[in-house]
Design a protein around this motif. Structure first.
Motif, PDB file in Angstrom:
ATOM      1  N   ILE A  52       2.418   2.027  -3.356  1.00  0.00           N
ATOM      2  CA  ILE A  52       1.484   2.494  -4.387  1.00  0.00           C
ATOM      3  C   ILE A  52       1.134   3.960  -4.182  1.00  0.00           C
ATOM      4  O   ILE A  52       1.202   4.778  -5.099  1.00  0.00           O
ATOM      5  N   HIS A  53       0.730   4.307  -2.958  1.00  0.00           N
ATOM      6  CA  HIS A  53       0.319   5.685  -2.650  1.00  0.00           C
ATOM      7  C   HIS A  53       0.410   5.874  -1.140  1.00  0.00           C
ATOM      8  O   HIS A  53       0.021   4.983  -0.376  1.00  0.00           O
ATOM      9  N   ARG A  54       0.887   7.030  -0.723  1.00  0.00           N
ATOM     10  CA  ARG A  54       1.124   7.255   0.693  1.00  0.00           C
ATOM     11  C   ARG A  54      -0.145   7.191   1.537  1.00  0.00           C
ATOM     12  O   ARG A  54      -0.083   6.968   2.746  1.00  0.00           O
ATOM     13  N   GLN A  55      -1.343   7.366   0.897  1.00  0.00           N
ATOM     14  CA  GLN A  55      -2.593   7.339   1.660  1.00  0.00           C
ATOM     15  C   GLN A  55      -3.344   6.018   1.542  1.00  0.00           C
ATOM     16  O   GLN A  55      -4.415   5.857   2.125  1.00  0.00           O
ATOM     17  N   PHE A  56      -2.782   5.080   0.791  1.00  0.00           N
ATOM     18  CA  PHE A  56      -3.471   3.795   0.629  1.00  0.00           C
ATOM     19  C   PHE A  56      -3.609   3.055   1.956  1.00  0.00           C
ATOM     20  O   PHE A  56      -4.618   2.387   2.190  1.00  0.00           O
ATOM     21  N   CYS A  97       0.826  -1.212   0.000  1.00  0.00           N
ATOM     22  CA  CYS A  97       0.000   0.000   0.000  1.00  0.00           C
ATOM     23  C   CYS A  97       0.859   1.260   0.000  1.00  0.00           C
ATOM     24  O   CYS A  97       0.600   2.211  -0.755  1.00  0.00           O
ATOM     25  N   GLU A  98       1.889   1.280   0.839  1.00  0.00           N
ATOM     26  CA  GLU A  98       2.733   2.465   0.957  1.00  0.00           C
ATOM     27  C   GLU A  98       3.517   2.731  -0.325  1.00  0.00           C
ATOM     28  O   GLU A  98       3.808   3.882  -0.657  1.00  0.00           O
TER      29      GLU A  98
END
Length: 367
Positions: free
Chosen positions: A322-326, A319-320
């Motif tokens: 892919i995108h910091r807010q995922f 998740c991290e």
């Protein structure tokens, strides 16, 4: 008495003490005292803020530090591996700063750091050694680069060891938990053959602990106990590139390989490119990266370009990347592959992924 003088006095006492079972505890206590003083000295020096270090922004999936003596071909090797332009010259200290490059291999982006050569007493600051070693401490892998005509790295190894870098070792399974009373209690869960409970207790006290419980889950020695007490050791994988093999006789290469047989060695020629593919594969294998294929919800998985992660990473780590807010907006994930109990298994953030898994991550709709 100054800290340096106290350390020198203790080191002198150790040198005069013959090591045997009877003196093991005493030597262990002295080493623990030295480690504590060294830590105090480092804090004092860092608080002055007058030491300039190398700063290199991390890039890619992993970082490899090229470590070796001056003039062993590190800069030429960097250029071969990455296409970076690091100044090359047949004289000492050509590289005066850390030069980064990125090696692309099996879809992975591996940052390679070419650093100034280390010399004797580098761990004490000679030849900007402290700054070089500080940069090496943050690497995922250390690539030891040696000249086939001078393959003895005992000095180099000692400098790294003295700078709290442990090559190809794992952190000892020992925990120290502080308390308010009761003194120091040692609780081994295995039979100790390399160190006694009394030595562990004496070393713990010498390092400054008054009340603590020490749980020892593996058979350690004095040096490993010292590492646990110091708490500043880093454990880094290492392999070796033996350079300039294009201009050497086979018997000399055999001697170099035999001398360094505790490492996985790769004979190379940075000048001609010989052995580069094998070395790249060796670095990739040592970092131990795996491929994850992402599947958008309701769509087919992208099986052409994998996401590269390290073995042991979790869905949360994915998740991290892919995108910091995922991670903060995560609902659940579905997994197909070796790590799944059945195809499309629903998992949480802590699920450990495996090579070639297909992962579909579901996040909150308002994200």
């Amino acid at each position: 008495m100054a800290i340096e003088d106290q350390i020198r006095e203790l080191e002198d006492e150790i040198s005069k003490t013959k090591y045997n079972k009877a003196t093991e505890g005493h030597i262990g206590k002295l080493k623990a005292k030295i480690a504590r003083l060294q830590q105090e000295d480092e804090k004092r020096k860092s608080s002055k803020g007058n030491t300039k270090g190398f700063y290199v922004k991390k890039a890619g999936n992993a970082t490899v530090a090229l470590v070796g003596f001056p003039s062993v071909g590190k800069s030429t090797l960097l250029n071969q591996l990455t296409g970076a332009k690091s100044e090359v010259g047949a004289y000492h200290f050509t590289t005066l700063d850390v030069v980064p490059g990125v090696m692309l291999y099996n879809h992975a982006k591996i940052q390679i750091l070419d650093m100034p050569g280390l010399i004797k007493d580098a761990s004490r600051g000679k030849g900007r050694g402290r700054e070089v070693i500080a940069a090496a401490r943050s690497a995922d892998v250390i690539l030891l680069v040696v000249d086939v005509f001078n393959p003895d790295i005992s000095v180099l190894y000692k400098e790294l060891y003295d700078a709290a870098i442990r090559l190809n070792q794992k952190k000892p399974d020992v925990t120290i938990t502080g308390g308010d009373q009761g003194g120091i209690i040692v609780k081994p869960t295995v039979k100790l053959t390399k160190i006694t409970k009394e030595t562990i207790k004496d070393m713990t006290a010498a390092y400054g602990h008054v009340n603590a419980t020490v749980v020892v889950r593996e058979d350690i020695n004095v040096e490993q106990m010292l590492d646990i007490l110091a708490g500043n050791r880093v454990y880094i994988k290492a392999i070796m590139a033996i350079n300039k093999v294009d201009i050497v006789q086979h018997d000399e290469l055999d001697k170099a390989l035999e001398l360094n047989n505790i490492y996985r060695c790769f004979p190379v020629s940075a000048a001609t490119g010989l052995g580069m593919e094998e070395l790249k594969q060796g670095l990739y294998d040592t970092i131990d990266m795996i491929r994850i294929y992402l599947k958008p919800q309701g769509q087919e998985a992208d099986m052409d370009v994998p996401l590269i992660v390290k073995r042991g990473n979790t869905v949360g780590d994915v998740c991290e990347l892919i995108h910091r807010q995922f991670r903060s907006n995560f609902r659940y994930a579905m997994v197909w592959g070796k790590s799944a109990k059945f195809p499309g298994q629903t998992v949480g953030l802590d699920h450990v992924v495996m090579d070639e898994d297909v992962v579909c991550i579901i996040v909150k709709k308002n994200f």
